[in-house]
Design a protein around this motif. Structure first.
Motif, PDB file in Angstrom:
ATOM      1  N   PHE A   1     -17.489  14.596  49.861  1.00 10.13           N
ATOM      2  CA  PHE A   1     -16.902  15.597  48.975  1.00 10.13           C
ATOM      3  C   PHE A   1     -17.068  17.024  49.499  1.00 10.13           C
ATOM      4  N   ASP A   2     -17.448  17.152  50.760  1.00  9.83           N
ATOM      5  CA  ASP A   2     -17.608  18.480  51.351  1.00  9.83           C
ATOM      6  C   ASP A   2     -16.239  19.012  51.774  1.00  9.83           C
ATOM      7  N   PRO A   3     -15.717  20.025  51.091  1.00  7.70           N
ATOM      8  CA  PRO A   3     -14.365  20.528  51.389  1.00  7.70           C
ATOM      9  C   PRO A   3     -14.273  21.277  52.717  1.00  7.70           C
ATOM     10  N   THR A   4     -15.398  21.542  53.363  1.00 14.81           N
ATOM     11  CA  THR A   4     -15.383  22.298  54.618  1.00 14.81           C
ATOM     12  C   THR A   4     -15.212  21.407  55.846  1.00 14.81           C
ATOM     13  N   ILE A   5     -15.345  20.093  55.674  1.00 16.81           N
ATOM     14  CA  ILE A   5     -15.233  19.164  56.809  1.00 16.81           C
ATOM     15  C   ILE A   5     -13.769  18.792  57.012  1.00 16.81           C
TER      16      ILE A   5
ATOM     17  N   ASN B   1     -15.553  14.830  39.562  1.00 20.37           N
ATOM     18  CA  ASN B   1     -16.915  14.625  39.053  1.00 20.37           C
ATOM     19  C   ASN B   1     -17.982  15.310  39.905  1.00 20.37           C
ATOM     20  N   ASP B   2     -17.683  15.555  41.192  1.00 22.09           N
ATOM     21  CA  ASP B   2     -18.670  16.125  42.098  1.00 22.09           C
ATOM     22  C   ASP B   2     -18.202  17.471  42.631  1.00 22.09           C
ATOM     23  N   ARG B   3     -19.155  18.386  42.812  1.00 20.26           N
ATOM     24  CA  ARG B   3     -18.869  19.701  43.384  1.00 20.26           C
ATOM     25  C   ARG B   3     -17.628  20.307  42.735  1.00 20.26           C
ATOM     26  N   VAL B   4     -17.653  20.359  41.411  1.00 23.14           N
ATOM     27  CA  VAL B   4     -16.486  20.776  40.635  1.00 23.14           C
ATOM     28  C   VAL B   4     -15.999  22.173  41.021  1.00 23.14           C
ATOM     29  N   GLU B   5     -16.896  23.125  41.107  1.00 18.24           N
ATOM     30  CA  GLU B   5     -16.492  24.495  41.407  1.00 18.24           C
ATOM     31  C   GLU B   5     -15.844  24.604  42.783  1.00 18.24           C
ATOM     32  N   ASP B   6     -16.389  23.892  43.754  1.00 20.21           N
ATOM     33  CA  ASP B   6     -15.874  23.969  45.120  1.00 20.21           C
ATOM     34  C   ASP B   6     -14.488  23.333  45.252  1.00 20.21           C
TER      35      ASP B   6
ATOM     36  N   LEU C   1     -12.265  22.506  42.557  1.00 24.56           N
ATOM     37  CA  LEU C   1     -11.390  22.622  41.395  1.00 24.56           C
ATOM     38  C   LEU C   1      -9.978  23.060  41.758  1.00 24.56           C
ATOM     39  N   GLU C   2      -9.836  24.091  42.533  1.00 25.04           N
ATOM     40  CA  GLU C   2      -8.503  24.606  42.867  1.00 25.04           C
ATOM     41  C   GLU C   2      -7.688  23.568  43.636  1.00 25.04           C
ATOM     42  N   CYS C   3      -8.332  22.897  44.577  1.00 28.73           N
ATOM     43  CA  CYS C   3      -7.640  21.891  45.385  1.00 28.73           C
ATOM     44  C   CYS C   3      -7.162  20.729  44.523  1.00 28.73           C
ATOM     45  N   TYR C   4      -8.002  20.271  43.607  1.00 26.20           N
ATOM     46  CA  TYR C   4      -7.650  19.151  42.738  1.00 26.20           C
ATOM     47  C   TYR C   4      -6.557  19.543  41.750  1.00 26.20           C
ATOM     48  N   ARG C   5      -6.599  20.756  41.253  1.00 25.20           N
ATOM     49  CA  ARG C   5      -5.567  21.212  40.314  1.00 25.20           C
ATOM     50  C   ARG C   5      -4.193  21.216  40.958  1.00 25.20           C
ATOM     51  N   LYS C   6      -4.139  21.577  42.218  1.00 25.97           N
ATOM     52  CA  LYS C   6      -2.862  21.594  42.932  1.00 25.97           C
ATOM     53  C   LYS C   6      -2.382  20.186  43.256  1.00 25.97           C
TER      54      LYS C   6
ATOM     55  N   PHE D   1      -3.201  17.076  41.656  1.00 21.53           N
ATOM     56  CA  PHE D   1      -2.933  16.149  40.564  1.00 21.53           C
ATOM     57  C   PHE D   1      -2.110  16.813  39.462  1.00 21.53           C
ATOM     58  N   ASP D   2      -1.301  16.005  38.786  1.00 21.69           N
ATOM     59  CA  ASP D   2      -0.507  16.514  37.662  1.00 21.69           C
ATOM     60  C   ASP D   2      -1.388  16.837  36.460  1.00 21.69           C
ATOM     61  N   ILE D   3      -2.406  15.997  36.255  1.00 21.57           N
ATOM     62  CA  ILE D   3      -3.346  16.162  35.143  1.00 21.57           C
ATOM     63  C   ILE D   3      -4.745  16.030  35.719  1.00 21.57           C
ATOM     64  N   LEU D   4      -5.698  16.827  35.259  1.00 20.12           N
ATOM     65  CA  LEU D   4      -7.050  16.787  35.804  1.00 20.12           C
ATOM     66  C   LEU D   4      -8.090  16.795  34.691  1.00 20.12           C
ATOM     67  N   TYR D   5      -9.065  15.876  34.829  1.00 23.64           N
ATOM     68  CA  TYR D   5     -10.200  15.814  33.911  1.00 23.64           C
ATOM     69  C   TYR D   5     -11.478  16.078  34.706  1.00 23.64           C
ATOM     70  N   LEU D   6     -12.439  16.756  34.085  1.00 29.72           N
ATOM     71  CA  LEU D   6     -13.659  17.167  34.780  1.00 29.72           C
ATOM     72  C   LEU D   6     -14.907  16.476  34.236  1.00 29.72           C
ATOM     73  N   ASN D   7     -15.903  16.363  35.111  1.00 29.50           N
ATOM     74  CA  ASN D   7     -17.258  15.972  34.726  1.00 29.50           C
ATOM     75  C   ASN D   7     -17.336  14.646  33.976  1.00 29.50           C
ATOM     76  N   ASP D   8     -16.899  13.578  34.639  1.00 26.71           N
ATOM     77  CA  ASP D   8     -17.008  12.228  34.078  1.00 26.71           C
ATOM     78  C   ASP D   8     -16.387  12.132  32.680  1.00 26.71           C
ATOM     79  N   ALA D   9     -15.202  12.670  32.539  1.00 26.17           N
ATOM     80  CA  ALA D   9     -14.496  12.626  31.251  1.00 26.17           C
ATOM     81  C   ALA D   9     -14.187  11.187  30.852  1.00 26.17           C
ATOM     82  N   SER D  10     -13.950  10.980  29.577  1.00 31.07           N
ATOM     83  CA  SER D  10     -13.608   9.652  29.083  1.00 31.07           C
ATOM     84  C   SER D  10     -12.184   9.287  29.484  1.00 31.07           C
ATOM     85  N   MET D  11     -11.788   8.055  29.178  1.00 31.60           N
ATOM     86  CA  MET D  11     -10.437   7.583  29.484  1.00 31.60           C
ATOM     87  C   MET D  11      -9.513   7.748  28.285  1.00 31.60           C
TER      88      MET D  11
END
Length: 267
Positions: free
Chosen positions: A48-52, A227-232, A234-239, A241-251
């Motif tokens: 989950f390291d976005p720098t690699i 679920n991991d390294r949310v702050e790092d 977040l922007e990449c995932y928002r772009k 996925f159409d819909i995004l849930y954070l921090n082990d959200a329910s289904m």
């Protein structure tokens, strides 16, 4: 807007992933469990390291999976041991998972579970923890080969890890299109993938977006779980996925979405 997509259950196939199954297996020799844990502690943060760079990260994931599978074989994993490990494990599903699977089965929606984990573990977890099977579900994952005494000998085919699911999607989807009468119960015309033109894709990794490769769809709605390294990330995932849930959200959000999509067939 979801309402504009007009995706009906008649045309929907749901793809999701299932992670963590390697960690469920407990080997008789604690030394091998310790070795696998150390591999996890080293490689998981790199995943989950976005720098690699992606090509470098892919090599790291290949190393991780290769070493882990080698330890499972060397450590003498057995099928009975897998059953016992699952029985003893505390496995928490996201709230709403069972309800979602029941809805999709009721509506005749095929479900493909793509996983970089272990198919044998996933199927055993569904059997023991959900306490039922779903005839519309197929698991696409690393599958073990056992000898006549139930000891792990090898793994079938190429290794599936978190960054190459898209490379396997076409291979695994093709037989579902070509032989819909003979694939894990999905042969029922009600579940045939040939006529499915819409995809609801769930994933917790950017690489999961490739899971729909090989399916001939018109509309795809992608739902991400970060679920991991949310702050790092977040922007990449928002772009991505159409819909995004954070921090082990329910289904429950996905359940609501699937219920809406399935209801449009009567509109």
């Amino acid at each position: 807007m979801v309402a504009e997509a007009k995706v009906t259950s008649e045309g929907l196939v749901k793809i999701t992933n299932f992670v963590g199954s390697h960690n469920v297996v407990q080997q008789e020799d604690p030394e091998f469990n310790d070795k696998r844990q150390k591999l996890y502690e080293y490689y998981h943060p790199l995943e989950f390291d976005p720098t690699i760079p992606l090509d470098e990260k892919t090599k790291l994931m290949e190393e991780w999976w290769g070493k882990t599978h080698a330890l499972l074989i060397e450590g003498g994993v057995t099928y009975n041991g897998i059953q016992n490990s699952v029985a003893k494990a505390t496995i928490a599903f996201r709230d709403g998972v069972t309800e979602l699977l029941e809805l999709l089965e009721e509506k005749g929606v095929p479900v493909l579970i793509f996983s970089a984990g272990l198919a044998d573990i996933i199927e055993e977890v569904l059997k023991q923890k959900v306490h039922r099977s779903f005839k519309n579900v197929r698991v696409v994952s690393n599958r073990m080969v056992f000898d006549e005494n139930g000891h792990l000998q090898s793994f079938k085919g190429k290794t599936i890890h978190v960054l190459n699911k898209n490379e396997h999607a076409l291979d695994m989807a093709a037989p579902l299109h070509d032989h819909c009468d003979d694939v894990n119960g999905l042969g029922d015309e009600k579940y045939a993938l040939k006529k499915r033109t819409n995809v609801l894709l769930l994933g917790d990794h950017i690489g999961d977006l490739g899971m729909s490769n090989g399916l001939d769809y018109e509309t795809r709605i992608s739902v991400g779980f970060l679920n991991d390294r949310v702050e790092d990330s977040l922007e990449c995932y928002r772009k991505a996925f159409d819909i995004l849930y954070l921090n082990d959200a329910s289904m429950h959000g996905v359940l609501k979405l699937a219920t809406h999509l399935c209801s449009t067939e009567s509109d």
